[in-house]
Design an enzyme around this catalytic site. Sequence first.
Site, short mmCIF file in Angstrom:
data_model
loop_
_atom_site.label_atom_id
_atom_site.label_comp_id
_atom_site.label_asym_id
_atom_site.label_seq_id
_atom_site.Cartn_x
_atom_site.Cartn_y
_atom_site.Cartn_z
N CYS A 1 13.21 10.86 7.25
CA CYS A 1 13.26 10.75 8.70
C CYS A 1 14.56 10.78 9.29
CB CYS A 1 12.51 9.26 8.75
SG CYS A 1 13.46 7.87 7.98
N LYS B 1 0.77 -1.24 -0.04
CA LYS B 1 -0.06 -0.12 0.07
C LYS B 1 1.10 1.20 0.05
CE LYS B 1 -1.78 2.94 1.82
NZ LYS B 1 -1.69 4.52 1.42
N GLU C 1 9.56 16.49 14.79
CA GLU C 1 9.82 16.22 13.38
C GLU C 1 9.16 17.34 12.45
OE1 GLU C 1 8.92 12.74 11.54
OE2 GLU C 1 11.08 12.62 10.76
N GLU D 1 9.58 1.52 10.90
CA GLU D 1 10.49 2.70 10.69
C GLU D 1 9.67 3.76 10.82
OE1 GLU D 1 13.62 1.74 10.75
OE2 GLU D 1 13.52 -0.25 10.04
P1 ADP Z 1 3.42 10.48 6.30
O1 ADP Z 1 3.56 11.85 7.30
O2 ADP Z 1 5.10 10.10 5.97
O3 ADP Z 1 2.40 10.68 5.01
P2 ADP Z 1 1.97 8.55 7.35
O4 ADP Z 1 2.43 7.87 8.46
O5 ADP Z 1 0.81 9.39 7.39
O6 ADP Z 1 3.41 9.25 7.07
O7 ADP Z 1 1.85 7.75 6.01
C1 ADP Z 1 2.69 6.57 5.60
C2 ADP Z 1 1.97 5.55 5.19
O8 ADP Z 1 0.83 5.04 5.88
C3 ADP Z 1 1.17 6.21 3.91
O9 ADP Z 1 0.95 4.98 3.01
C4 ADP Z 1 -0.27 6.39 4.51
O10 ADP Z 1 -1.13 6.20 3.63
C5 ADP Z 1 -0.42 5.11 5.48
N1 ADP Z 1 -1.23 4.99 6.50
C6 ADP Z 1 -1.74 6.20 6.90
N2 ADP Z 1 -2.81 6.28 8.05
C7 ADP Z 1 -2.87 4.70 8.11
C8 ADP Z 1 -3.53 3.69 8.66
N3 ADP Z 1 -4.39 4.06 9.55
N4 ADP Z 1 -3.42 2.09 8.56
C9 ADP Z 1 -2.50 1.92 7.34
N5 ADP Z 1 -1.88 2.68 6.88
C10 ADP Z 1 -2.01 4.25 7.02
#
Ligand code: ADP
Length: 489
Positions: A281, A172, A382, A247
């Site tokens: 990161c 995903k 961050e 990570e």
């Molecule tokens: P960033 O701020 O780098 O976008 P996120 O943690 O929001 O960091 O997103 C990293 C990944 O996690 C993306 O692919 C995002 O779509 C996915 N993501 C965000 N929320 C969820 C969730 N509740 N369950 C699974 N994946 C998620």
Amino acid sequence: MKKIFIAGQWKLGGGKAIKSHYPADHSENADISTASSDDIHEAIVAADKAWRNPAWRSALPSEKAAILFKAADLLEQKKTFLAKLQTRDNGKPITETTGLVNSAIATTRYIASSLETLDNELTNQRIQSVLTFTTHEPLGVVAAITPWNSPIASEIQKIVPALAGGNAVILKPAEATSLIALELAAIFEEAGLPAGLFSVLTGKGSVVGEAIVKHPLVQKISFTGSTSTGRHLAHVAAEKLISTSLELGGKSPTIVFEDANIDIAVNGVIYGIFSSSGQACIAGSRLFIHQNIYDQFLDALIKKTKNIIVGDPEDSNTQMGPLISEDHLSTVEHYVNMARDEGGNIVAGGQRLTGDAYDKGAYYAPTIITGLKNDAQVCQEEIFGPVLVVMPFSDEETLVAEANNSIYGLAAGIWTEDYRKAFDMAKRLEAGTIWINTYKKFSIATPFSGHKESGVGKEKGRLGILDYMQTKSIFLNLDEAPNPWCETK
Ligand code: ADP
């Protein structure tokens, strides 16, 4: 409308479509379909069948490796195209995205090679009549959830060891960078990976990502992204009692000692924070400079920072491209305003860049802030942007305490000509990766992990495939006599 790759088939996903934009001018790259809950279920059920299928489960290491080597060759053949596509997706300069494709190729070849040397263990034979050995088994269906900042490298870093370990993978990708993930699907398909072992399910994290990780057949979550999402996924995994590799974020300190080689350290510090526009990161975002060289070092730092070429990411001279989106630029602006409110001095940058091509994208100037204490919010949170906070230090005890005063523990940099001092400092800093007289160097052979709230588990390393496997211990009885316990006297 872009199709997505579900269980070996290219299909229009049944979810709400998303768009990919070029961050340099916000022009549209593509409309991308996303996975519906039916698509998610179909992909995961097929993945579960595929990893159990003897075609993959019993394939020789060399047969699996051959597919991975083919995938690496295809990555190499398509290098220019993939680097450009990655630049279109997230606005990173072309020199960086080319580096990321090179990293993906090297990772794939490294893991393919290690497959042949992955041994099971004949454990210590403590019981005379029993032969004991331990095998490594796949976990099953792995959910790989990735962010937008370095997708080609971070996705391959998860997909390849997971497949090599005999698992199936559901990827995903971040919404902003789905295009590169779909190209990876095409590459593994062309390389001959059996259908179902790899699907790419695009869509929103809170909808598609959430449904994937909660699916009962998913057995591991391999995630790279923010600490808040990582914490949420750890809860999901705890509920299901499945393993995770997380990570997460960072606020990494870099330390310049009095005896550092100034030219080397200035370049290293600048690269550590401003490459990728700070959207990394591992960015070295907190700089501690020894008080005796503070003014001299800061002057050199400011001068060089002001010369950074910020501009068209497709130009190979560009050092810094735009930020991923206007929303993200607002977050960075918010932090810089907060620094002003907290009493910080903005000694370089401190505003969005405007005029000509800058007006079309979310460009932010490389920014240096002084005058704040380590407990200021801007020094603790961050920012994920081109913002460096600089603090002086004089005694090492206070330095270590301040450098470690962070919820994060991802990385740290040390600049000194005294290797004994560097080694001592490396042992005292609370971080998963320590760079001495260098920064942001990686090797697939070396484990990468976060301490504290920067992560759980590790990726990479010579035996990185084993992070996607579980052990099974087998006791083989060699004693011919019946078990005496059952003999009645
Ligand atoms: P960033 O701020 O780098 O976008 P996120 O943690 O929001 O960091 O997103 C990293 C990944 O996690 C993306 O692919 C995002 O779509 C996915 N993501 C965000 N929320 C969820 C969730 N509740 N369950 C699974 N994946 C998620």
